[in-house]
Design an enzyme around this catalytic site. Structure first.
Site: not given
Ligand code: 9D3
Length: 245
Positions: A86, A113, A151, A166
């Site tokens: 994230p 986490e 793709r 596209d």
């Molecule tokens: C509870 C921990 N989080 C605080 C809100 C941090 C967190 C860690 C891991 C939140 C989500 C995740 C799992 N998500 C991903 O690994 C992830 C992700 C996403 O959640 N949204 C957009 N792109 C991605 S890329 C990997």
């Protein structure tokens, strides 16, 4: 191209990677895709891949050893190791085009986490997020990245839909599409499309695409490279003119 996906949940990938364009790209030999269970790289009788965070707090953190062992067995010259996270840079069509040039992608899916910071600092070459919403892990993002990249590989799409044509390829949204019947529940297909006048059809489509982009995604017009005629249409929209229906 080769894509290796490292995950604790390999079962997520079976369906999506077999179907449609992705499945066909694989059977055509345009891309080889490996799904690697991170647990197979964990040591010990219990093959533990996660642990409690130092300093306390909730949740679990992916341990560095299995990820380093797994990636070090997979990586070769020409590999790019990408942590789906994230906190990564935002995925986009530009990033997809960039990744489509790489010989070997290794996609690391986080869970819990997050991953031990040393993976981010010393193992990943790149970190990617697919957008600002909270998912349960990096698996769906890895599939999104794989789909968008594959793709773009030459031969992955039929002649029908070359990737440059596209909407995001052109930097604009597309206008409306219609198929038979000409009239459905009293709603008619726009006359221009039935005219058989190819120049008129092309003009209509361009005006519709610009109108839709102007109404829905004006941000895209900032970076689109528009011809003088297209710029003129936008100016007309700004003065209240609408495209031919
Ligand atoms: C509870 C921990 N989080 C605080 C809100 C941090 C967190 C860690 C891991 C939140 C989500 C995740 C799992 N998500 C991903 O690994 C992830 C992700 C996403 O959640 N949204 C957009 N792109 C991605 S890329 C990997």
């Amino acid at each position: 191209m080769r894509i290796d996906i490292v995950t604790l949940f390999p079962g997520i990938f079976a369906g999506p990677l077999q179907e449609s364009i992705l499945g066909r790209a694989r059977t055509k030999g345009l891309v080889e895709i490996g799904v690697i269970n991170l647990r197979d790289s964990a040591e010990g009788r219990h093959r533990v891949t996660d642990d409690y965070p130092f300093g306390g707090g909730g949740g679990m953190v992916l341990k560095p050893e299995p990820l380093f062992a797994c990636v070090e067995a997979l990586r070769r010259p020409g590999s790019r190791v990408i942590l789906l996270d994230p906190q990564g840079r935002r995925f986009s069509q530009d990033v997809a085009r960039e990744l489509a040039q790489v010989e070997h992608l290794i996609l690391l899916c986080g869970r819990y986490e997050g991953v031990d910071e040393r993976v981010r600092e010393h193992l990943a070459d790149d970190e990617i997020s697919i957008g600002d919403y909270v998912l349960t892990g990096g698996e769906l993002p890895a599939l999104v990245v794989t789909d968008a990249v594959v793709r773009l590989l030459p031969g992955a799409l039929g002649d029908e839909e070359a990737p440059g044509k596209d909407s995001f390829g052109a930097g604009l949204l597309e206008g409306p599409h219609y198929t038979r019947p000409e009239e459905f529940r009293g709603w008619r297909v726009p006359e221009a499309l039935l005219s058989g006048d190819h120049a008129r059809i092309a003009r209509w489509r361009r005006a519709q695409a610009l109108w839709r982009t102007w109404r829905r995604r004006p941000d895209l017009l900032e970076t689109a490279d528009l011809s003088p005629e297209e710029q003129k249409l936008i100016e007309e929209f700004k003065h209240g003119k609408k495209p031919e229906a």
